[in-house]
Design an enzyme around this catalytic site. Structure first.
Site, PDB file in Angstrom:
ATOM      1  N   HIS A  96      19.649 -36.873  -7.042  1.00 53.40           N
ATOM      2  CA  HIS A  96      19.138 -36.801  -5.162  1.00 53.40           C
ATOM      3  C   HIS A  96      17.528 -36.585  -5.543  1.00 53.40           C
ATOM      4  O   HIS A  96      17.388 -36.860  -4.469  1.00 53.40           O
ATOM      5  CB  HIS A  96      19.694 -36.160  -3.867  1.00 53.40           C
ATOM      6  CG  HIS A  96      20.854 -36.624  -3.588  1.00 53.40           C
ATOM      7  ND1 HIS A  96      21.796 -38.131  -2.915  1.00 53.40           N
ATOM      8  CD2 HIS A  96      21.775 -35.819  -3.925  1.00 53.40           C
ATOM      9  CE1 HIS A  96      23.111 -37.689  -3.233  1.00 53.40           C
ATOM     10  NE2 HIS A  96      22.995 -36.813  -3.742  1.00 53.40           N
TER      11      HIS A  96
ATOM     12  N   LYS B 177       6.660  -3.590  -4.151  1.00 57.35           N
ATOM     13  CA  LYS B 177       8.108  -3.584  -4.094  1.00 57.35           C
ATOM     14  C   LYS B 177       8.805  -3.632  -2.308  1.00 57.35           C
ATOM     15  O   LYS B 177       9.608  -4.060  -2.266  1.00 57.35           O
ATOM     16  CB  LYS B 177       8.535  -2.165  -4.909  1.00 57.35           C
ATOM     17  CG  LYS B 177       9.869  -2.047  -4.548  1.00 57.35           C
ATOM     18  CD  LYS B 177      11.422  -2.683  -5.209  1.00 57.35           C
ATOM     19  CE  LYS B 177      12.257  -2.340  -5.792  1.00 57.35           C
ATOM     20  NZ  LYS B 177      13.073  -3.573  -6.211  1.00 57.35           N
TER      21      LYS B 177
ATOM     22  N   LYS C 255      14.523 -14.449 -10.139  1.00 56.10           N
ATOM     23  CA  LYS C 255      14.109 -13.345 -11.060  1.00 56.10           C
ATOM     24  C   LYS C 255      12.891 -14.234 -12.275  1.00 56.10           C
ATOM     25  O   LYS C 255      11.555 -13.012 -12.832  1.00 56.10           O
ATOM     26  CB  LYS C 255      15.259 -13.201 -11.800  1.00 56.10           C
ATOM     27  CG  LYS C 255      15.752 -12.301 -11.086  1.00 56.10           C
ATOM     28  CD  LYS C 255      15.307 -10.890 -11.131  1.00 56.10           C
ATOM     29  CE  LYS C 255      14.721 -10.785  -9.552  1.00 56.10           C
ATOM     30  NZ  LYS C 255      15.716 -10.525  -8.557  1.00 56.10           N
TER      31      LYS C 255
ATOM     32  N   TRP D 113      -2.758  -2.617  -1.923  1.00 51.29           N
ATOM     33  CA  TRP D 113      -2.136  -4.043  -2.221  1.00 51.29           C
ATOM     34  C   TRP D 113      -3.225  -4.960  -0.655  1.00 51.29           C
ATOM     35  O   TRP D 113      -3.092  -4.517   0.671  1.00 51.29           O
ATOM     36  CB  TRP D 113      -0.924  -4.268  -1.823  1.00 51.29           C
ATOM     37  CG  TRP D 113      -0.624  -5.300  -2.395  1.00 51.29           C
ATOM     38  CD1 TRP D 113       0.112  -5.584  -3.510  1.00 51.29           C
ATOM     39  CD2 TRP D 113       0.087  -6.737  -1.527  1.00 51.29           C
ATOM     40  NE1 TRP D 113       0.555  -6.835  -3.303  1.00 51.29           N
ATOM     41  CE2 TRP D 113       0.599  -7.431  -2.320  1.00 51.29           C
ATOM     42  CE3 TRP D 113      -0.080  -6.607  -0.294  1.00 51.29           C
ATOM     43  CZ2 TRP D 113       1.327  -8.659  -1.994  1.00 51.29           C
ATOM     44  CZ3 TRP D 113       0.059  -8.022   0.722  1.00 51.29           C
ATOM     45  CH2 TRP D 113       1.410  -8.527  -0.756  1.00 51.29           C
TER      46      TRP D 113
ATOM     47  N   GLY E 262      -0.972  -1.723   6.284  1.00 50.59           N
ATOM     48  CA  GLY E 262      -0.132  -1.748   7.618  1.00 50.59           C
ATOM     49  C   GLY E 262      -1.351  -2.892   7.886  1.00 50.59           C
ATOM     50  O   GLY E 262      -2.062  -2.800   6.823  1.00 50.59           O
TER      51      GLY E 262
ATOM     52  N   CYS F  39       0.382  -0.951   0.075  1.00 54.20           N
ATOM     53  CA  CYS F  39       0.241  -0.086   0.131  1.00 54.20           C
ATOM     54  C   CYS F  39       1.218   1.338   0.358  1.00 54.20           C
ATOM     55  O   CYS F  39       2.281   1.499   0.351  1.00 54.20           O
ATOM     56  CB  CYS F  39      -0.896  -0.235   0.812  1.00 54.20           C
ATOM     57  SG  CYS F  39      -2.037  -1.379   1.416  1.00 54.20           S
TER      58      CYS F  39
ATOM     59  N   GLU G 126      18.364 -17.395  -7.149  1.00 53.30           N
ATOM     60  CA  GLU G 126      17.836 -15.595  -7.469  1.00 53.30           C
ATOM     61  C   GLU G 126      18.231 -15.635  -9.162  1.00 53.30           C
ATOM     62  O   GLU G 126      17.066 -14.587  -9.272  1.00 53.30           O
ATOM     63  CB  GLU G 126      19.723 -14.516  -7.536  1.00 53.30           C
ATOM     64  CG  GLU G 126      19.176 -13.312  -8.390  1.00 53.30           C
ATOM     65  CD  GLU G 126      17.970 -12.517  -7.466  1.00 53.30           C
ATOM     66  OE1 GLU G 126      17.253 -12.998  -6.546  1.00 53.30           O
ATOM     67  OE2 GLU G 126      17.599 -11.631  -7.758  1.00 53.30           O
TER      68      GLU G 126
ATOM     69  N   ARG H  27       5.980   0.480  -6.322  1.00 56.59           N
ATOM     70  CA  ARG H  27       5.164  -0.692  -4.754  1.00 56.59           C
ATOM     71  C   ARG H  27       3.964  -2.264  -5.167  1.00 56.59           C
ATOM     72  O   ARG H  27       4.506  -2.571  -4.772  1.00 56.59           O
ATOM     73  CB  ARG H  27       4.648   0.404  -3.613  1.00 56.59           C
ATOM     74  CG  ARG H  27       5.630   1.370  -3.432  1.00 56.59           C
ATOM     75  CD  ARG H  27       5.176   2.705  -2.753  1.00 56.59           C
ATOM     76  NE  ARG H  27       4.732   2.026  -1.210  1.00 56.59           N
ATOM     77  CZ  ARG H  27       5.474   2.296  -0.005  1.00 56.59           C
ATOM     78  NH1 ARG H  27       6.402   2.344  -0.028  1.00 56.59           N
ATOM     79  NH2 ARG H  27       5.062   1.210   1.301  1.00 56.59           N
TER      80      ARG H  27
ATOM     81  N   GLU I 195       8.822 -14.575 -10.767  1.00 52.38           N
ATOM     82  CA  GLU I 195       8.489 -13.143 -10.134  1.00 52.38           C
ATOM     83  C   GLU I 195       8.040 -12.715 -11.858  1.00 52.38           C
ATOM     84  O   GLU I 195       7.121 -11.638 -11.901  1.00 52.38           O
ATOM     85  CB  GLU I 195       9.232 -12.590  -9.284  1.00 52.38           C
ATOM     86  CG  GLU I 195      10.122 -11.402  -9.926  1.00 52.38           C
ATOM     87  CD  GLU I 195      11.066 -11.295  -8.289  1.00 52.38           C
ATOM     88  OE1 GLU I 195      10.264 -11.398  -7.945  1.00 52.38           O
ATOM     89  OE2 GLU I 195      12.136 -10.444  -8.573  1.00 52.38           O
TER      90      GLU I 195
END
Ligand code: F6R
Length: 615
Positions: A511, A610, A492, A75, A102, A2, A488, A27, A495
């Protein structure tokens, strides 16, 4: 996550608020809204599911006048993304409007109490409970609105940054925070508020970072007053110069922020390294280590805490610190660490790694570490964010604002700072010999040019990406320093392209995961010429002999992989400990071009935020 924007001044608030919301789009959000009080004292609310552009369309049909207003990008946490759940929320009396970032953990108890008092609710959000509770206290105890806000916040469990306006008072904005960020921009006869400084850039060059547990009252033509929510006593106001420029918030000719940030890395690493290696290239100088020599000399263990990409940087940090400092090192997800009842004491150093400096789990982890007596060191990008303000010391990565949701330049900045940190601690403790320090320092100083060279793989990676655009799954394999690089690379890809990808230590394939390999499962192997190169060759052969396509990231001039892999991307040769930084570049580009090929919005991938300021 948010975003909040607010304005009180002599200009029309609406366009400033919309511009602010657009700057906060990075964000991540799923709906947006705005509340304004016009000259006739009417409170006008506009909300829309989806992008800020949808909100503009909706608002165009209504009244957008007013010199005061609050706005929000949501959000979703409590209740699906829709117009009703979007903020601002308004009290039943119709007098108070509020935006919130929040989560209110005890909202159900408060809601029950309000229902018993005859309050009804329109939305499924915890935020509506907050505004109704303020209304309830205001109406039932004959106190001022400021007192009602403070009294309400004393009842609330959870995290919040809020902004409140009252229909009958177009000259006052009330804001408060606990565990969620809020910045006040101090202009000339006008005041701005926002979740981070980006909406304020270009409007005001002085800012106040509201601290946890503070409530600020912003009134027209009056000085801002700030009190502690707990004690209602005034707190010290620290006005700082805002060091962000508009150019840093723009795409600079690139199609997306992510591509700009990938290509910016030679420059951002130059900024990150500036002044941190002596002119003769023989030593690392980090003030955070210099000022705390005793702590670093006496440390018996280092624990790295972080989330997501920053956690991958932490895994590389573990290797670096182990190699150069010979101290036991642990790496924890901040979200697990905070609930793990960790055994920590004064001889522990906890290093928190965070781009935003606002990640709720990382913030909670360091609070626990400090309560238990550990020394907490922050590796952060955003200057003045909550994490650096709540650590004992630290080092900024100084890579500039990262707007693309998928972290790129922050990751390479974090790994660079962790390398410097490991060298600085190793120098101090005498565990890193001076020749090794010199040789790594030399390569670090060359990193910007090395990355410029690495980025020349762009056309080749772009071409390669077309072959894999329609893959449904990917494996990323690496060993040693580059196992985290594989994690990583996989993150990338998933996402921004929504392709399932898994990072794995290459030798672990046999394994279990090797069962997945067939001609539809491509593997990306990170195989620079390092101490495990020969080992990884045989791991790749195992994949190849089961029909899987292989893309290998190899050091320039190393041809051994040419006969095994289907495609090789060459990167410049660097010391082993720096290979994750260099190898990340083609992985970032590969994810980027695959996502673009699939028509995805790489800067704002679905469901992602973000800055993750909720648990
Ligand atoms: C992925 C990404 C996230 C963040 C994570 C932690 O590209 O950006 O995984 O790394 O949310 O965020 P910070 O570093 O701000 O604490």
């Amino acid at each position: 996550m948010c975003g909040i924007v607010g304005y009180l001044g002599s200009q029309g608030a609406y366009s400033i608020l919309i511009q602010g919301l657009k700057r906060l789009e990075y964000r991540g959000y799923d709906s947006a809204g705005v509340a304004l009080i016009d000259g006739t004292g009417s409170l006008n609310i506009h909300k829309a599911k989806g992008k800020v552009a949808n909100l503009e369309q909706t608002a165009a049909a209504g009244n957008t006048d007013g010199l005061i207003g609050i706005a929000h990008t949501r959000w979703a946490t409590h209740g699906e993304p829709n117009d009703i759940n979007a903020h601002p929320h308004v009290s039943q009396s119709g007098n108070i409007a509020l935006v919130h970032n929040g989560t209110i953990e005890n909202y159900a108890v408060l809601k029950q109490l309000l229902c018993e008092q005859g309050y009804t609710f329109k939305s499924e959000t915890d935020t509506e409970v907050l505004v109704q509770f303020i209304d309830y206290i205001h109406a039932s105890s004959d106190c001022t609105l400021v007192d009602a806000v403070r009294e309400t916040l004393l009842q609330v469990e959870g995290a919040y940054a809020i902004a409140v306006i009252e229909k009958n008072n177009p000259d006052r904005l009330i804001v408060a925070r606990k565990s969620s960020p809020l910045v006040i921009g101090v202009g000339d006869g006008e005041t701005f508020i926002a979740s981070d400084a980006t909406p304020i850039v270009g409007y005001a060059d002085k800012v106040i970072y509201l601290k946890d547990n503070e409530l600020a009252v912003i009134e027209r033509d009056k000085a801002i007053s700030i009190v502690s929510i707990d004690s209602n006593t005034p707190t010290k106001i620290d006005v700082q110069k805002l060091k962000l420029s508009l150019a840093q918030l723009e795409k600079g000719g690139y199609d997306t922020f992510m591509l700009k940030e990938i290509f910016e890395q030679p420059k951002t690493l130059r900024d990150c390294l500036r002044g941190r290696i002596t002119d003769n290239g023989s030593r690392v100088v980090l003030s955070g280590v210099e000022l705390n020599k005793e702590t670093f000399l006496n440390a018996e263990r280092i624990t790295l805490v972080a989330c997501g990409t920053s956690w991958h940087a932490a895994l590389i940090g573990k290797r670096l610190i182990q190699d150069f400092c010979r101290i036991p090192v642990e790496v924890e997800y901040a979200s697990e660490f905070r609930y793990s009842n960790p055994v920590l004491g004064p001889k522990d150093i906890v290093i928190s790694i965070s781009q935003s400096g606002e990640t709720a789990d990382t913030l909670a982890a360091i609070q626990i570490a400090r309560e238990k007596g550990a020394f907490v060191y922050g590796v952060c990008n955003v200057v003045g964010a909550s994490i650096p303000r709540n650590t004992d010391s630290g080092t900024y990565i100084h890579v500039g604002p990262e707007i693309g949701v998928a972290s790129t330049k922050a990751f390479t900045g974090q790994v660079t700072v962790l390398t410097l940190l490991a060298l600085a601690i190793g120098q101090l403790r005498g565990t890193a010999d001076s020749d090794t320090v010199k040789s790594v320092c030399k390569s670090l100083m060359q990193l910007p040019e090395i990355l410029e060279e690495t980025l020349k793989c762009d056309p080749e990676v772009q071409k390669l990406s077309r072959i894999f655009t329609y893959a449904h799954n990917f494996l990323y394999l690496g060993r040693g320093y580059n196992y985290p690089t594989a994690l990583e690379g996989a993150l990338k890809l998933k996402e921004i392209s929504y392709i399932h990808a898994e990072g794995y230590p290459a030798a672990e394939m046999k394994h279990g995961p090797i069962a997945l390999i067939d001609h539809e499962m491509p593997s990306v192997i990170i195989a620079p010429s390092d101490s495990l190169y020969d080992k990884i060759i045989s791991n790749v052969q195992q994949v190849k002999s089961r029909g899987g396509a292989v893309v290998a990231i190899v050091s320039r001039g190393n041809t051994a992989m040419n006969d095994i892999a289907d495609f090789c991307i060459e990167i410049p040769e660097v010391p082993e400990c720096l290979t994750p930084i260099v190898a990340s570049i083609p992985l970032q580009l590969l994810a980027y071009y695959i996502a673009v090929g699939k028509g995805k919005n790489v800067d704002q991938p679905r469901n992602l935020a973000k800055s993750v300021t909720v648990e």
